[in-house]
Design a protein around this motif. Sequence first.
Motif, PDB file in Angstrom:
ATOM      1  N   LEU A 256       0.886  -1.130  -0.066  1.00 54.45           N
ATOM      2  CA  LEU A 256      -0.082  -0.129  -0.081  1.00 54.45           C
ATOM      3  C   LEU A 256       0.767   1.342   0.033  1.00 54.45           C
ATOM      4  O   LEU A 256       0.525   2.341  -0.628  1.00 54.45           O
ATOM      5  N   ILE A 261      -1.356   4.483  -1.595  1.00 61.18           N
ATOM      6  CA  ILE A 261      -2.893   4.522  -1.594  1.00 61.18           C
ATOM      7  C   ILE A 261      -3.198   4.709  -0.053  1.00 61.18           C
ATOM      8  O   ILE A 261      -2.539   4.142   0.884  1.00 61.18           O
ATOM      9  N   LEU A 265      -9.034   6.178   1.621  1.00 64.95           N
ATOM     10  CA  LEU A 265      -9.732   5.665   0.214  1.00 64.95           C
ATOM     11  C   LEU A 265     -10.412   4.274   0.402  1.00 64.95           C
ATOM     12  O   LEU A 265     -11.349   4.126  -0.231  1.00 64.95           O
ATOM     13  N   TYR A 266      -9.649   3.603   1.348  1.00 67.83           N
ATOM     14  CA  TYR A 266     -10.592   2.272   1.512  1.00 67.83           C
ATOM     15  C   TYR A 266     -11.244   1.946   2.915  1.00 67.83           C
ATOM     16  O   TYR A 266     -12.066   1.184   3.001  1.00 67.83           O
ATOM     17  N   CYS A 320      -2.742  -7.943  -8.285  1.00 69.32           N
ATOM     18  CA  CYS A 320      -3.021  -6.400  -8.229  1.00 69.32           C
ATOM     19  C   CYS A 320      -1.753  -5.646  -7.954  1.00 69.32           C
ATOM     20  O   CYS A 320      -1.588  -5.318  -6.960  1.00 69.32           O
ATOM     21  N   GLN A 323      -2.132   0.531  -8.546  1.00 66.48           N
ATOM     22  CA  GLN A 323      -3.175   1.011  -7.759  1.00 66.48           C
ATOM     23  C   GLN A 323      -4.718   0.813  -8.175  1.00 66.48           C
ATOM     24  O   GLN A 323      -5.540   0.451  -7.171  1.00 66.48           O
ATOM     25  N   TYR A 324      -4.993   0.746  -9.199  1.00 72.82           N
ATOM     26  CA  TYR A 324      -6.507   0.577  -9.567  1.00 72.82           C
ATOM     27  C   TYR A 324      -6.815  -1.026  -9.258  1.00 72.82           C
ATOM     28  O   TYR A 324      -7.924  -1.038  -8.617  1.00 72.82           O
ATOM     29  N   THR A 326      -5.435  -2.720  -7.155  1.00 70.85           N
ATOM     30  CA  THR A 326      -5.442  -2.980  -5.574  1.00 70.85           C
ATOM     31  C   THR A 326      -6.680  -2.340  -4.949  1.00 70.85           C
ATOM     32  O   THR A 326      -7.249  -3.134  -4.179  1.00 70.85           O
ATOM     33  N   MET A 327      -7.060  -1.157  -5.510  1.00 65.30           N
ATOM     34  CA  MET A 327      -8.407  -0.813  -4.956  1.00 65.30           C
ATOM     35  C   MET A 327      -9.589  -1.630  -5.240  1.00 65.30           C
ATOM     36  O   MET A 327     -10.529  -1.824  -4.534  1.00 65.30           O
ATOM     37  N   GLU A 328      -9.755  -2.108  -6.746  1.00 65.44           N
ATOM     38  CA  GLU A 328     -10.866  -2.979  -6.868  1.00 65.44           C
ATOM     39  C   GLU A 328     -10.730  -4.239  -6.168  1.00 65.44           C
ATOM     40  O   GLU A 328     -11.790  -4.737  -5.805  1.00 65.44           O
ATOM     41  N   ARG A 331     -12.421  -3.378  -2.838  1.00 68.61           N
ATOM     42  CA  ARG A 331     -14.002  -3.069  -2.812  1.00 68.61           C
ATOM     43  C   ARG A 331     -14.436  -4.468  -3.188  1.00 68.61           C
ATOM     44  O   ARG A 331     -15.759  -4.530  -2.628  1.00 68.61           O
TER      45      ARG A 331
END
Length: 476
Positions: A256, A261, A265-266, A320, A323-324, A326-328, A331
Amino acid sequence: MAKSRGPGSPGGRHRSLAGTRESLAEPGADELSSLGSDSEVNGGGPEERRVDKFGFIVGSRSAEGPLEEVPLEVLRQRESKWLDMLNNWDKWMAKKHKKIRLRCQKGIPPSLRGRAWQYLSGSKVKLEQNIGKFDELDLLAGDPKWLDVIERDLHRQFPFHEMFVSRGGHGQQDLFRVLKAYTLYRPEEGYCQAQAPIAAVLLMHMPAEQAFWCLVQICEKYLPGYYSEKLEAIQLDGQILFSLLHKVSPVAYKHLSKQKIDPILYMTEWFMCAFSRTLPWSSVLRVWDMFFCEGVKIIFRVGLVLLKHTLGSSDKLKSCQGQYETMERLRALSPKIMQETFLVQEVIELPVTERQIEREHLIQLKKWRETHGELQCKSPPRLHGAKAISEAEPPPRKALEPVPSIIVSPGPAPVPKARKSKEKSREKSPASPANGPGAEGHGAPSSAQELLHPQVSPHHQSKESLSSRESEDTYL
């Protein structure tokens, strides 16, 4: 804008509450009637609607799959134990708090969950100290700037639950009343979108007035500052979470950090909604049982467990890299790590304590002051669970009510002790005139029986009967 008070990063980076269940900002969400959503569920009308054991419509995204059922006999035993605790709550909280914690970790029986949450949070005491306050707030009009936002958010809260499925139904009405009352109770805070799912979960387990005071305790004791305008408290806790992650899972922490990140954000929705929009419902209830008992450390532990098992190994990180991705992944968490039994056991075993959280809080607060200055929101100190709340706000002691005494008919006047000793000395002395025939006329007892067993005064008798009655009450 009132709408910007939803969870998200500050400085214009606010994002909608987008969870794994339903989004508060789905395309067309404002136009979608909660009642109209039935067409997505089995294609049937309201008369064909079936719900699971938690009240969610079968076939919806929120409905549970196969669950691990507690044997009926075990459930009845737990109910009996919890009834005994709730009926003697002050004694259990003072002397057997560890036992309460263990029973919360095992799960509160569904039939007593709402009542137990009120006792654990101290909202029952708060309600008793403010009789009629909710009704008073309920009758007031409220601030139009908050009412408009609250009304737009109502049908977004668990639209596939039987309480909230109908637009304008009793569930949505009670949710509106509770959220409006809070904006009047704390006008300096107003309304934050993340309060709506919290209040909705409470309303699934208790009436509106009790849910309101439970919401007050969560906002003021468990998560103070979370719902203030600048969201400073949630940003601080994001940094605390990230620092704790370094100890719990260095691999996830390094990844992270590398991806830059920000925790906000998470973890914002996780923490502000107490995972009510993230986990399967059976897991939500178990987490809340422990949260009400042990405080915010449970929220930190759940977040750390999810991060550790999502990003905590090189194999997991293969899919992952950016960044994208990892965020997906964060989620769309794996159902396996959110499963009730697995998650609860991991949370119980994770060695993160209140002391560690508070120590890290001081470190992050110092860094905040160096970069941002003093906090603008002056929230009360956080209380870590039921024990801390009980000690900070002990329940009022009821005054002793007078107990009727046994009334005894008055007898001969008792002999004073001084006179008794004189009479005894005269009896021992042969030359004493007390042995003569005139002794009776000098106030001496008429017989030896009265001297040995003097009459007890009614006043003395009353005190004895009162103390014996109190002893009997204590025993019972």
